[in-house]
Design an enzyme around this catalytic site. Structure first.
Site, short mmCIF file in Angstrom:
data_model
loop_
_atom_site.label_atom_id
_atom_site.label_comp_id
_atom_site.label_asym_id
_atom_site.label_seq_id
_atom_site.Cartn_x
_atom_site.Cartn_y
_atom_site.Cartn_z
N ARG A 1 9.14 5.76 -18.16
CA ARG A 1 9.44 7.10 -17.66
C ARG A 1 10.77 7.52 -18.29
O ARG A 1 11.75 6.80 -18.19
CB ARG A 1 9.48 7.15 -16.13
CG ARG A 1 10.68 6.51 -15.49
CD ARG A 1 10.84 6.79 -14.02
NE ARG A 1 11.29 5.61 -13.31
CZ ARG A 1 12.55 5.18 -13.28
NH1 ARG A 1 13.51 5.83 -13.91
NH2 ARG A 1 12.86 4.09 -12.60
N HIS B 1 14.02 7.98 -11.58
CA HIS B 1 12.96 7.58 -10.63
C HIS B 1 12.47 8.79 -9.84
O HIS B 1 11.29 9.09 -9.79
CB HIS B 1 13.52 6.50 -9.70
CG HIS B 1 12.76 6.32 -8.44
ND1 HIS B 1 11.47 5.86 -8.41
CD2 HIS B 1 13.11 6.54 -7.15
CE1 HIS B 1 11.04 5.81 -7.16
NE2 HIS B 1 12.01 6.22 -6.38
N TYR C 1 21.18 1.53 -15.20
CA TYR C 1 20.35 0.33 -15.40
C TYR C 1 19.57 0.31 -16.72
O TYR C 1 18.90 -0.66 -17.02
CB TYR C 1 19.39 0.14 -14.21
CG TYR C 1 18.52 1.35 -13.87
CD1 TYR C 1 17.31 1.57 -14.52
CD2 TYR C 1 18.94 2.27 -12.91
CE1 TYR C 1 16.53 2.66 -14.21
CE2 TYR C 1 18.16 3.38 -12.60
CZ TYR C 1 16.95 3.57 -13.25
OH TYR C 1 16.18 4.66 -12.95
#
Lengths: 360, 325
Positions: free
Chosen positions: A259, A263, A273
């Site tokens: 993606r 999120h 991250y």
């Protein structure tokens, strides 16, 4: 003493048809799709990419609510969906709104779902799906049940459910694929492995080298697919669907994807991250870019056609938002009415209180 | 009419609905060939075939999720959770999913599921086999929670639960399964959900109970009568939703109440009943409404359960307190 792990893992090679350069690398596996089908798949992917961009913009303007970005996952989402028929039943995760839209959920209702209005969850008659599941993995045991029910009914249809790499860590994932295997359910389980469950990388989810191999423990078929290759995802899902209907059992499909965005739009910051390097590495595999190259080489796609789809998507988003804006506000009393078939006395009493509040 | 134990009445109810409606499916751990660990499904697989009465893998969350999926395909599932202490394994499927589906879908989907399960203490089981967790269920909007106290009600309530289009948690007290027989019609009949029954009329105090505690209340009432106290006993039969009307009518007559539950005192059904009485009938009360309940520990090791469980002496004591207030 014979050790089995290495043997099993080595059997799960990623299935690919169209490589990153848009070249067919697996001619034998090429699905039987007409030129019109190929163009329609492209249209849907471009449309969905624009829908994602518009949704993110609308969210930033405060005009949408909960939204989980989809860019990067179009091949996984729409390639698998294109292999379905109208009779097939979709149990989506929260990122799987595009499949619902292409299955028949009107766009304005998708926006209402995002805004937290119950009409967004009311599937129109004949749209075989439930609204996106919020609890990770809960849809997987339910999909097994739908697939078992279809078998009992003798239907030529399947249940298909979607989750992510994180979802494959849930107990319900194992219970769901195990039940499906035990009952030979007409079900297909798609795990979109986009590498991160919010921030936790897939390597930290499991010691398993692939998610697809988890099918072995349940005694069902498993396949790892290039999730950026729409032809491979389509072919794998089509095959899984046919086998399920023929009584040859359920399938677990792992699509390797990414993606591009966060999120959700509720404050996730992927730079905490993921590195830019990884982002770039995956964007080089983009499903739309490679499929465009493939179609252009066949003389099936042009810039004008793409611009047409982009304009159409923008127009339709605008119209759908307008329609969503016009939806009457929901009332607590209306929501009380859909709690049970018949209102219990205590809730009736509370309803009267809210009726008074809401008529002020 | 036939003489039936409660478990026979339960089997009879499932047989009736399996016959009446081809969408009814009965399944769970050991319910097929074995007929269930308590024999609740004895003979049903033989009679209706493996397609409709079947064993599942040993996984309660899977059973719950599968029930939902089958309901989405128009079936009317009657899953068994082998012991209700195992419900924690399937809490999401029950509270997070089936209870919310009608609401979540904007009223477009229904979950006509009846989750049957044995529960309740006093039969010396290992841990997590005897817990009274009806309060946990009753707190979840979207669920109905039904607890029969006798064979006649068990059959009528279970048939009605299976026909209900909302999810029902049907809890069967293990101690009542074979403790007595009574006349149960062989033909079909229903007992309305959400309706309490007055099991014994009285004028001095109202005892509100459900499940095995109904019998504790009746025993206490017998003893109280010998001492000149007339107790009315109400069997709630459904603890979600609760038939407050019947409770309030009784309390307005007797002006005193004691509410019984086998579950721990904290939170729970008895507290809800007490709260409702004081909200609606405080001016009718001659004394505080008291509760008889188990202490707030987890369900005890079996050697301690006889003392831990509330009994009729506790009821007599509380009644004397409200009479002499």
């Amino acid at each position: 003493m014979k050790r089995s792990l290495e043997n099993i893992e080595n059997q799960f090679e990623m299935f690919q048809i169209l490589n990153e350069k848009g070249e067919i690398v697996n001619e034998d596996a090429m699905p039987d799709l007409s030129d019109d089908d190929l163009k329609e798949i492209m249209r849907r992917m471009v449309y969905t990419r624009i829908l994602d961009q518009r949704s993110i913009a609308l969210n930033r303007q405060g005009r949408l609510g909960f939204y989980a970005p989809t860019a990067g996952q179009e091949a996984s989402q729409l390639g698998s969906h294109y292999a379905l028929e109208k009779e097939d039943f979709i149990l989506p995760g929260y990122r799987d709104v595009p499949q619902l839209i292409w299955h028949g959920l009107p766009l304005y209702q998708a926006f209402l779902f995002s805004r937290g209005h119950f009409h967004g969850n009311q599937m129109p008659e004949g749209v075989n799906a439930v609204s996106p599941q919020i609890i990770i993995g809960a849809q997987i045991t339910q999909a097994a049940g739908v697939g078992i029910g279809m078998k009992k009914r003798g239907k030529d249809a399947i249940a298909i459910t979607y989750t992510g790499d994180g979802g494959a860590s849930q107990g319900d994932f194992y219970e769901g694929i195990n039940f499906a295997g035990a009952f030979n359910a007409q079900a297909v389980f798609v795990v979109q492995n986009n590498r991160y469950a919010i921030s936790v990388p897939v390597e930290k989810q499991s010691a398993a080298k692939t998610i697809a191999q988890k099918a072995v423990a349940a005694g069902i078929e498993g396949i790892q697919v290039d999730g950026m290759d729409v032809l491979a995802v389509y072919a794998a899902t089509k095959d899984a669907r046919e086998r399920a209907i023929n009584g040859e059992g359920p399938t677990l499909i792992e699509t390797m994807t990414y993606r591009y965005g966060p999120h959700t739009m509720a404050g996730d910051d992927p730079t905490r991250y993921r590195t830019e390097e990884t982002d770039n590495e995956w964007e080089a595999k983009d499903p739309i870019v490679r499929f465009r190259t493939f179609l252009e080489n066949k003389g099936l796609w042009s810039e004008e056609e793409e611009n047409e789809v982009i304009e159409q998507a923008k127009e339709e988003v605008k119209a759908a938002i307008k329609k969503a804006d016009e939806q009457p506000k929901q009332k607590v009393t209306e929501l009380m009415d859909i709690m049970y078939e018949e209102l219990p006395a205590s809730l009736q009493e509370q309803r009267e209180e809210y009726e008074a509040k809401e008529s002020k | 009419m036939a003489q039936m134990t409660m478990i026979q009445a339960i089997t009879d109810a499932m047989r009736t609905e399996l016959k009446n409606d081809e969408n009814v499916l009965v399944f769970g751990e050991d319910v097929g060939q074995n007929g269930g660990v308590f024999r609740a499904t004895e003979g049903l697989q033989k009679e209706f075939g493996e397609d409709r009465v079947f064993d599942t893998p040993l996984a309660e969350s899977g059973i719950g999720g599968m029930s939902i999926g089958l309901a989405l395909q128009g079936f009317r599932p009657v899953p068994e959770i082998q012991f209700f202490g195992f419900v924690f394994e399937t809490m999401d499927a029950i509270s997070g999913q089936m209870a919310r589906y009608r609401y979540r879908s904007g009223g477009t989907r229904t979950m006509p599921i009846t989750v049957r399960s044995p529960f309740g203490g006093g039969v010396h089981t290992p841990e997590l086999h005897a817990d009274s967790l009806e309060g946990l269920m009753a707190q979840q909007p979207g669920l109905k929670v039904v607890i029969p106290s006798n064979p006649y009600d068990a059959k009528g309530l279970l048939i009605q639960s299976i026909r209900d289009n909302d999810p029902v948690i049907f809890l069967e007290h293990m101690k009542l399964y074979r403790s007595f027989r009574e006349e149960v019609p062989e033909e079909e009949y229903t007992v309305e959900l959400g309706k309490a029954a007055v099991k014994r009329e009285g004028k001095d105090v109202t005892l509100v109970a459900y499940g095995a505690m109904v019998h504790t209340a009746l025993k206490a009432a017998d003893e109280l009568e010998e001492n000149g106290v007339s107790a009315e006993v109400i069997d709630l039969r459904t603890v979600a939703p609760i038939d407050y009307e019947t409770v309030l009518q009784s309390v307005e007559k007797t002006n005193r109440a004691v509410v019984l539950q086998e579950a721990q005192k904290q939170a729970g059904v008895a507290s809800a009943v007490v709260a409702e009485i004081q909200e609606k009938a405080i001016l009718h009360l001659e004394a505080p409404v008291l509760r008889v309940a188990a202490p707030d520990t987890v369900y005890p090791f079996s050697q301690a359960e006889t003392v831990w469980l509330p009994n009729h002496n506790d009821v007599v004591e509380k009644v004397n307190q409200v009479i002499n207030f």
